[in-house]
Design a protein around this motif. Structure first.
Motif, PDB file in Angstrom:
ATOM      1  N   ALA A   3      42.143-149.505 -61.460  1.00  0.00           N
ATOM      2  CA  ALA A   3      40.761-149.351 -60.995  1.00  0.00           C
ATOM      3  C   ALA A   3      39.807-150.213 -61.814  1.00  0.00           C
ATOM      4  N   VAL A   4      40.004-150.236 -63.131  1.00  0.00           N
ATOM      5  CA  VAL A   4      39.138-151.034 -64.001  1.00  0.00           C
ATOM      6  C   VAL A   4      39.271-152.517 -63.678  1.00  0.00           C
ATOM      7  N   VAL A   5      40.500-152.994 -63.499  1.00  0.00           N
ATOM      8  CA  VAL A   5      40.715-154.421 -63.247  1.00  0.00           C
ATOM      9  C   VAL A   5      40.231-154.809 -61.850  1.00  0.00           C
ATOM     10  N   LEU A   6      40.427-153.962 -60.866  1.00  0.00           N
ATOM     11  CA  LEU A   6      39.916-154.254 -59.531  1.00  0.00           C
ATOM     12  C   LEU A   6      38.395-154.405 -59.553  1.00  0.00           C
ATOM     13  N   ALA A   7      37.733-153.482 -60.227  1.00  0.00           N
ATOM     14  CA  ALA A   7      36.273-153.563 -60.325  1.00  0.00           C
ATOM     15  C   ALA A   7      35.849-154.815 -61.095  1.00  0.00           C
ATOM     16  N   ALA A   8      36.572-155.127 -62.168  1.00  0.00           N
ATOM     17  CA  ALA A   8      36.217-156.279 -62.995  1.00  0.00           C
ATOM     18  C   ALA A   8      36.407-157.596 -62.248  1.00  0.00           C
ATOM     19  N   THR A   9      37.508-157.734 -61.504  1.00  0.00           N
ATOM     20  CA  THR A   9      37.764-158.991 -60.788  1.00  0.00           C
ATOM     21  C   THR A   9      36.766-159.197 -59.650  1.00  0.00           C
ATOM     22  N   TRP A  10      36.447-158.137 -58.933  1.00  0.00           N
ATOM     23  CA  TRP A  10      35.476-158.263 -57.847  1.00  0.00           C
ATOM     24  C   TRP A  10      34.092-158.604 -58.400  1.00  0.00           C
ATOM     25  N   GLY A  11      33.714-157.953 -59.488  1.00  0.00           N
ATOM     26  CA  GLY A  11      32.427-158.244 -60.110  1.00  0.00           C
ATOM     27  C   GLY A  11      32.376-159.630 -60.725  1.00  0.00           C
ATOM     28  N   LEU A  12      33.491-160.059 -61.345  1.00  0.00           N
ATOM     29  CA  LEU A  12      33.542-161.390 -61.951  1.00  0.00           C
ATOM     30  C   LEU A  12      33.401-162.470 -60.891  1.00  0.00           C
ATOM     31  N   GLY A  13      34.021-162.267 -59.742  1.00  0.00           N
ATOM     32  CA  GLY A  13      33.900-163.240 -58.660  1.00  0.00           C
ATOM     33  C   GLY A  13      32.461-163.415 -58.216  1.00  0.00           C
ATOM     34  N   ALA A  14      31.721-162.303 -58.143  1.00  0.00           N
ATOM     35  CA  ALA A  14      30.307-162.376 -57.764  1.00  0.00           C
ATOM     36  C   ALA A  14      29.498-163.064 -58.860  1.00  0.00           C
TER      37      ALA A  14
ATOM     38  N   CYS B  47      44.982-161.548 -56.750  1.00  0.00           N
ATOM     39  CA  CYS B  47      45.862-162.271 -57.679  1.00  0.00           C
ATOM     40  C   CYS B  47      45.613-161.865 -59.131  1.00  0.00           C
ATOM     41  N   GLY B  48      44.391-161.454 -59.427  1.00  0.00           N
ATOM     42  CA  GLY B  48      44.062-161.112 -60.803  1.00  0.00           C
ATOM     43  C   GLY B  48      44.288-159.673 -61.181  1.00  0.00           C
ATOM     44  N   SER B  49      44.644-158.829 -60.214  1.00  0.00           N
ATOM     45  CA  SER B  49      44.742-157.392 -60.498  1.00  0.00           C
ATOM     46  C   SER B  49      46.157-156.845 -60.479  1.00  0.00           C
ATOM     47  N   LYS B  50      47.137-157.649 -60.113  1.00  0.00           N
ATOM     48  CA  LYS B  50      48.483-157.114 -59.941  1.00  0.00           C
ATOM     49  C   LYS B  50      49.461-157.675 -60.963  1.00  0.00           C
TER      50      LYS B  50
ATOM     51  N   MET C  74      57.234-150.002 -63.050  1.00  0.00           N
ATOM     52  CA  MET C  74      57.714-149.502 -61.769  1.00  0.00           C
ATOM     53  C   MET C  74      56.675-148.599 -61.098  1.00  0.00           C
ATOM     54  N   LEU C  75      56.026-147.750 -61.883  1.00  0.00           N
ATOM     55  CA  LEU C  75      54.994-146.874 -61.327  1.00  0.00           C
ATOM     56  C   LEU C  75      53.761-147.679 -60.921  1.00  0.00           C
ATOM     57  N   PHE C  76      53.344-148.596 -61.790  1.00  0.00           N
ATOM     58  CA  PHE C  76      52.170-149.421 -61.499  1.00  0.00           C
ATOM     59  C   PHE C  76      52.399-150.256 -60.241  1.00  0.00           C
ATOM     60  N   HIS C  77      53.624-150.742 -60.074  1.00  0.00           N
ATOM     61  CA  HIS C  77      53.964-151.566 -58.914  1.00  0.00           C
ATOM     62  C   HIS C  77      53.643-150.842 -57.613  1.00  0.00           C
TER      63      HIS C  77
ATOM     64  N   ALA D 272      47.131-149.134 -53.250  1.00  0.00           N
ATOM     65  CA  ALA D 272      45.687-149.333 -53.384  1.00  0.00           C
ATOM     66  C   ALA D 272      45.250-150.636 -52.730  1.00  0.00           C
ATOM     67  N   CYS D 273      45.988-151.713 -52.970  1.00  0.00           N
ATOM     68  CA  CYS D 273      45.580-153.020 -52.449  1.00  0.00           C
ATOM     69  C   CYS D 273      45.743-153.111 -50.935  1.00  0.00           C
TER      70      CYS D 273
END
Length: 319
Positions: free
Chosen positions: A241-252, A267-270, A297-300, A306-307
């Motif tokens: 969740a933190v990385v998804l928010a960070a990558t979307w915000g960084l792109g903006a 590409c930046g969150s997985k 394995m769990l994160f995968h 989520a994605c």
């Protein structure tokens, strides 16, 4: 929403869980363990040979012009993620085995197939996604072992002469050979994607079985209670969740167009299971590999679910 979650669930995770269960009940021992070790080494070679053969130079050239996007993706993959991993590993009271696995997870390269697929579903820049994801995987052959040695030396990760030799012979050389032979075998690989996929995934299952067998023989399940699995899942959700928010915000913040923000998001969150399992097998003692790859394995599976939901939501927004 329920239909999205069902379609996001990767049946392959069932095969992985079944492999772990089988290794827990019937682990390879003695001479059998030695045979599986050699077979796992051969599987890793085959896996990275196929990675190289599947890498399209044309797609990379088509997307290579977006250098700012690729730098941002590499930054989140190999800088932001590891910083978050160090933060997680430093949490007070976090079991050492969980901390090691979570930290290793954050050092891995991005996925290729799923990153491109989700970018396509969300109507992002597919050519740039191919370039970013492929370059991340290639760079990960060098960067992940280096980061693991620097940040996890005390946890068993090693960059000794023998491990460097393994990285070259089992990862880098097969990858380079596969990519070099792409003009010859590229057509075959493209025509037989389903068969190549079975070989690809079968290789990972073999490595997982070998790794968990060694861990079970060493007493894995006596050292890792069920509540720690729940803790790993919870930490993985927060991390993603933190990385998804960070990558979307960084792109903006960087002024990227929507199509390129989508590339950075996916590409930046997985993190790559296909690369992570064999890299762990090269870097860590056999008895530790099973423990180290559990968070991966769990994160995968969590990242896929989520994605998939996010990608379909972004596609709906464009209609």
């Amino acid at each position: 929403m329920l239909d999205r979650l069902k379609s996001a669930f990767d049946p392959y995770i069932l095969a992985l869980l079944s492999t772990v269960a089988f290794a827990s009940v019937l682990p390879a021992r003695g001479m059998g363990a030695n045979l599986f070790d050699h077979a796992a080494d051969a599987a890793i070679v085959m896996l990275f040979f196929l990675h190289g053969a599947k890498l399209s130079r044309e797609a990379i050239v088509a997307g290579a012009g977006h250098w700012r996007l690729h730098v941002a993706t590499m930054g989140t993959t190999f800088a932001l993620f590891p910083l978050l991993g160090l933060g997680l590993a430093a949490l007070p009271g976090l079991p050492a085995l969980v901390a090691s696995g979570m930290l290793f997870l954050t050092l891995l390269p991005s996925t290729v197939q799923s990153s491109i697929a989700f970018t396509s579903i969300a109507r992002g820049n597919v050519a740039a996604a191919v370039c970013s994801a492929s370059f991340s995987n290639l760079a990960g052959i060098f960067i992940t072992p280096l980061l693991a040695s620097l940040l996890m030396g005390g946890a068993g990760a090693s960059m000794s002469g023998s491990s460097i030799e393994k990285i070259v012979l089992q990862l880098l050389l097969p990858f380079a050979l596969g990519h070099g032979l792409r003009p010859v075998i590229g057509g075959f690989v493209s025509r037989h994607k389903a068969m190549i996929g079975y070989v690809d995934r079968g290789s990972i299952l073999l490595v997982v079985y070998t790794a968990f067998s060694a861990a079970v023989v060493e007493g894995l399940w006596t050292h890792l209670p069920l509540w720690e699995l729940g803790l790993i899942a919870g930490l993985s959700i927060v991390l993603l969740a933190v990385v998804l928010a960070a990558t979307w915000g960084l792109g903006a913040m960087l002024g990227f167009e929507r199509a390129d923000r989508i590339v950075l998001l996916f590409c930046g969150s997985k993190k790559s299971l296909a690369s992570g399992v064999p890299i762990a097998g090269v870097l860590f003692p056999a008895a530790q590999v099973g423990v180290v790859i559990l968070p991966l394995m769990l994160f995968h599976q969590i990242q896929l679910m989520a994605c998939a939901v996010i990608a379909r939501g972004l596609a709906q927004d464009e209609k």
